[in-house]
Design an enzyme around this catalytic site. Structure first.
Site, PDB file in Angstrom:
ATOM      1  N   LEU A 133     -17.627  -6.742 -24.816  1.00  0.00           N
ATOM      2  CA  LEU A 133     -17.243  -7.994 -24.177  1.00  0.00           C
ATOM      3  C   LEU A 133     -18.473  -8.747 -23.683  1.00  0.00           C
ATOM      4  CD1 LEU A 133     -15.080  -9.936 -23.064  1.00  0.00           C
ATOM      5  CD2 LEU A 133     -14.961  -8.479 -21.012  1.00  0.00           C
ATOM      6  N   GLY A 139     -22.113 -12.284 -18.537  1.00  0.00           N
ATOM      7  CA  GLY A 139     -21.720 -10.996 -17.989  1.00  0.00           C
ATOM      8  C   GLY A 139     -20.446 -11.149 -17.194  1.00  0.00           C
ATOM      9  N   THR A 166     -22.180   0.338 -23.673  1.00  0.00           N
ATOM     10  CA  THR A 166     -22.209   1.792 -23.586  1.00  0.00           C
ATOM     11  C   THR A 166     -21.804   2.373 -24.934  1.00  0.00           C
ATOM     12  OG1 THR A 166     -21.635   1.725 -21.237  1.00  0.00           O
ATOM     13  CG2 THR A 166     -21.286   3.803 -22.380  1.00  0.00           C
ATOM     14  N   GLN A 343     -30.513  11.649   2.029  1.00  0.00           N
ATOM     15  CA  GLN A 343     -31.073  11.568   3.375  1.00  0.00           C
ATOM     16  C   GLN A 343     -30.900  12.880   4.134  1.00  0.00           C
ATOM     17  OE1 GLN A 343     -32.742   9.003   4.615  1.00  0.00           O
ATOM     18  NE2 GLN A 343     -33.073   9.917   6.621  1.00  0.00           N
ATOM     19  N   GLU A 370     -18.148  -2.939 -15.648  1.00  0.00           N
ATOM     20  CA  GLU A 370     -16.747  -3.367 -15.721  1.00  0.00           C
ATOM     21  C   GLU A 370     -16.358  -4.289 -14.556  1.00  0.00           C
ATOM     22  OE1 GLU A 370     -13.854  -0.523 -17.038  1.00  0.00           O
ATOM     23  OE2 GLU A 370     -15.379   0.608 -18.115  1.00  0.00           O
ATOM     24  N   THR A 372     -18.812  -6.480 -11.577  1.00  0.00           N
ATOM     25  CA  THR A 372     -19.556  -6.124 -10.372  1.00  0.00           C
ATOM     26  C   THR A 372     -18.626  -6.106  -9.171  1.00  0.00           C
ATOM     27  OG1 THR A 372     -20.070  -8.416  -9.806  1.00  0.00           O
ATOM     28  CG2 THR A 372     -21.603  -7.290 -11.303  1.00  0.00           C
TER      29      THR A 372
END
Length: 390
Positions: A133, A139, A166, A343, A370, A372
């Site tokens: 896509l 994007g 991907t 941490q 997929e 943001t």
């Protein structure tokens, strides 16, 4: 190199069959995935042999109908399988989610003839899929994509470039969204393109901060001919198909994020039990115990959220808002939990001798893929105070 991995999570599973399935996945993970995860990720090795094994085991076909070789499992179960896989190695868990996303268009919108011809091999024949896509210039604004499909008799000719794919360059098939009409969402159509189609080439994989074993690459379509028989749905229906797939795909990302977060928490727990400072285990220090409590709470809340959305989907009810909420919350939680694990472990957490730093690097991408998390907030807000809400 230490990798304690996720401790067994008490799963909310509806049937004995589902419980047996999770047991199978855990056995496979311990035998085939976890022992080599750190080494292969560091080397950038794509575990194609693992995906072939998953296909033979029926784990690439879980949410699809038995008629075409699927597992007929509800999303509530499928997502918990993804969580187990992602906790062992995100390259595998996310890869299964992407493959499921790539099969969605044909399974949901293809004709019976198309499904009978292609789905058995896609679901259980060892094939691996990818979803196309995004583009270099589109994007988040996916409706402005420029890859074009031009009709030539009974075929379509595809020209353009897809980005951030991907499995780009290693997939056996691609679900591709291309422009067949005018500008905007209504001019887009979906196609099923073979991975070895003449004119289809992949660029060199992107160099990434995490998930180095999962190839992400641009795809170039240079006069790629696709028969009209491989067009999925009606002309101009592609964007609606894409959005439908992404609603389900976002739940997959949410489950993957919780898998990574659970692995990070388990690593941190093992560390504080073993490590001693000032004459006692780190686990005895209240400040660290509170941090662990917060991490565990975020994981449990995220898991409950993605499962609630999955149950809506399984009942055939609207779940777009809940999918966006789950993707948003779970991936933010994954980033926070993995950061806290590093941490909490101090200098050891920052070294590659422990997997905590890998979990932290991997968690970041889940806030991006997929849609943001800024886009997820837009989706949720539209359902709360936009046309969707009315």
């Amino acid at each position: 190199m230490t990798d304690h991995g996720p401790q067994p999570v008490e799963r909310q599973l509806p049937t004995e069959e589902a419980r047996d399935l999770i047991a199978l996945v855990r056995e496979l993970v311990q035998r085939e995935i976890r022992p080599r995860a750190a080494e292969e990720e560091d080397a950038g090795h794509f575990p194609r042999e693992v995906f072939r094994l998953l296909s033979r085991s029926g784990l690439l076909a879980l949410p699809y109908a038995e008629e075409f070789g699927g597992g007929a499992q509800p999303y509530e179960v499928y997502l918990q399988v993804l969580e187990e896989l992602a906790g062992a190695r995100l390259t595998v868990g996310l890869g299964v989610s992407v493959h499921t996303l790539a099969c969605h268009a044909l399974a949901g919108y293809g004709t019976k003839e198309q499904q009978a011809e292609h789905l058995p091999a896609m679901l259980g024949g060892g094939l691996l899929g990818a979803y196309c896509l995004s583009e270099p210039s589109s994007g988040s604004d996916a409706a402005s994509l420029r890859t074009r499909a031009t009709r030539d008799g009974d075929t379509w000719i595809l020209e353009g470039t897809k980005a951030w794919i991907t499995h780009g360059g290693v997939a056996d098939f691609y679900t591709v969204l291309a422009r067949t009409g005018g500008e905007g969402a209504h001019g887009i159509t979906a196609f099923l393109v073979p991975g070895d189609a003449p004119g289809l080439t992949a660029a060199a994989p992107e160099r990434k901060m995490g998930m180095k074993g999962s190839p992400t690459a641009q795809l170039h379509f240079d006069g790629v001919r696709v028969p009209d028989a491989r067009r999925i749905g009606d002309e101009g229906q592609g964007f609606a198909i894409a959005l439908s797939a992404l609603d389900s795909g976002r739940l997959g990302i949410a489950a993957c994020a919780i898998g990574v977060a659970q692995a990070a928490l388990d690593e941190a727990l093992a560390f504080v039990e073993e490590r001693r400072q000032f004459g006692r285990p780190l686990a005895d220090f209240q400040g660290l115990r509170f941090l662990l409590a917060d991490m565990a709470t975020q994981i449990e809340a995220g898991r409950a959220l993605y499962l609630a959305a999955a149950r809506l989907r399984d009942q055939g009810l609207p779940f777009s808002k809940q999918a966006a909420m789950a993707k948003l919350f779970c991936t933010d939680a994954g980033m926070q939990v993995t950061t806290d694990a590093v941490q909490l472990m101090g200098g050891y957490g920052y070294t590659a001798d422990f997997p905590a730093e890998r979990y932290m690097r991997e968690a970041k991408v889940l806030q991006i893929v997929e849609g943001t998390n800024q886009i997820q907030r837009m989706v949720v807000a539209r359902h709360l105070a936009g046309p969707e809400s009315r």
